[in-house]
Design an enzyme around this catalytic site. Sequence first.
Site, PDB file in Angstrom:
ATOM      1  N   GLU A   1       2.848   9.389   0.112  1.00 45.23           N
ATOM      2  CA  GLU A   1       2.310   9.125   1.450  1.00 45.23           C
ATOM      3  C   GLU A   1       1.486  10.307   1.964  1.00 45.23           C
ATOM      4  O   GLU A   1       0.457  10.131   2.598  1.00 45.23           O
ATOM      5  CB  GLU A   1       3.436   8.800   2.439  1.00 45.23           C
ATOM      6  CG  GLU A   1       4.024   7.416   2.253  1.00 45.23           C
ATOM      7  CD  GLU A   1       3.002   6.304   2.463  1.00 45.23           C
ATOM      8  OE1 GLU A   1       2.044   6.498   3.224  1.00 45.23           O
ATOM      9  OE2 GLU A   1       3.148   5.251   1.822  1.00 45.23           O
TER      10      GLU A   1
ATOM     11  N   TYR B   1       2.612   7.263  11.508  1.00 44.55           N
ATOM     12  CA  TYR B   1       2.442   6.331  10.387  1.00 44.55           C
ATOM     13  C   TYR B   1       3.360   6.707   9.225  1.00 44.55           C
ATOM     14  O   TYR B   1       4.080   5.861   8.677  1.00 44.55           O
ATOM     15  CB  TYR B   1       0.972   6.320   9.902  1.00 44.55           C
ATOM     16  CG  TYR B   1       0.865   5.531   8.623  1.00 44.55           C
ATOM     17  CD1 TYR B   1       0.833   4.145   8.644  1.00 44.55           C
ATOM     18  CD2 TYR B   1       0.866   6.173   7.374  1.00 44.55           C
ATOM     19  CE1 TYR B   1       0.797   3.406   7.473  1.00 44.55           C
ATOM     20  CE2 TYR B   1       0.832   5.441   6.203  1.00 44.55           C
ATOM     21  CZ  TYR B   1       0.793   4.058   6.258  1.00 44.55           C
ATOM     22  OH  TYR B   1       0.777   3.340   5.094  1.00 44.55           O
TER      23      TYR B   1
ATOM     24  N   ASP C   1      -1.771   1.989   9.870  1.00 46.41           N
ATOM     25  CA  ASP C   1      -2.872   2.864   9.471  1.00 46.41           C
ATOM     26  C   ASP C   1      -4.181   2.073   9.555  1.00 46.41           C
ATOM     27  O   ASP C   1      -4.210   0.962  10.100  1.00 46.41           O
ATOM     28  CB  ASP C   1      -2.644   3.425   8.061  1.00 46.41           C
ATOM     29  CG  ASP C   1      -2.737   2.341   6.990  1.00 46.41           C
ATOM     30  OD1 ASP C   1      -2.783   1.140   7.342  1.00 46.41           O
ATOM     31  OD2 ASP C   1      -2.770   2.681   5.799  1.00 46.41           O
TER      32      ASP C   1
END
Length: 333
Positions: free
Chosen positions: A39, A122, A140
Amino acid sequence: MAVDASNALLCWYAVDKRRLPWRAEAGERPDPYRVWLSEIMLQQTTVAHARPYFETFLRRWPTVDALAAAPDGEVMAAWAGLGYYARARNLLACARTVAEQHGGRFPDEESALRLLPGIGAYTSAAIAAIAFGRRAVAVDANVERIVSRLFAVEEALPASRRRIEQLAEGLTPLKDAGDFTQAMMDLGQTVCTPRRPDCRRCPLTAHCAAFAEGDPGRYPVRAPKRARPRREGIAYWLEHEGKVLLVRRPKRGLLGGMLALPTGDAPAEAAWAEAGAVDHVFTHFALNMRLLCATTKARSEGMWWPVERIGEAGLPTLFAKLAERGAQWREAS
Ligand code: SF4
């Protein structure tokens, strides 16, 4: 609509999901370290670009404890080329916080993840959903695009963000939030793409207002952009007996903590020669950096790096491009 749409998306994902090195296979438990690492790398970076970096990091530092114990310089050098170097500094700070304050285990709640360095709204939601199966809503640019098309949101971004979050919340299923989050990523990156959404392959056509209108590329509506400011700078290629002077940039600021060519004031008195310029675009501005080159007989204090091994210095992309110019100047002079 929400339940039907999320079911349709989950069925599509079960069949068509991308095999990615950070994803758990069916029946496997997701590894929070892999999920977190991917991520962070995927922020502002494509899957194709991030993938070899992810594999290298995992090979060199297979656990969060191993990464936490790594020297800063090695991690920054391994990150070189991924850009947005504040992410690498936060990556290390986060790994060390998890190792030292959480016994090497990532917290499993969105709110606790949010307190870790480099983890924003996020990323905390994505990790909570994907690694721990929590019902969290990760919004996102992919999700903004899909949701604004599904609901034909007329209000322009960024003002429409709150509305889009509410709509995304309504779509998120009670179970399987991790698969739902990853399905939205896959759909946004492979089908509902920014310019030409491939609606024929989309599992959501029956639920999509923009598709029904006939012009999905119109969404998301955006407020007009302000022009990116342009800045100028000078970098120096100073050579002494086959070695070039490098500096470690200050921890805070642009490309902080990275090795680089000297910039700003000339590092020595020398017969500087112009060797062209390099354009590079950062998030908030565009930079035009001139390169001045010289050789020196007197070697000052500093880090002198063998020119033929400059590719191993882990220079960020801007300085790697400038180093190429330095090497061309060298050959020509
Ligand atoms: Fe995107 Fe087309 Fe699918 Fe609508 S139908 S979500 S516009 S790909």
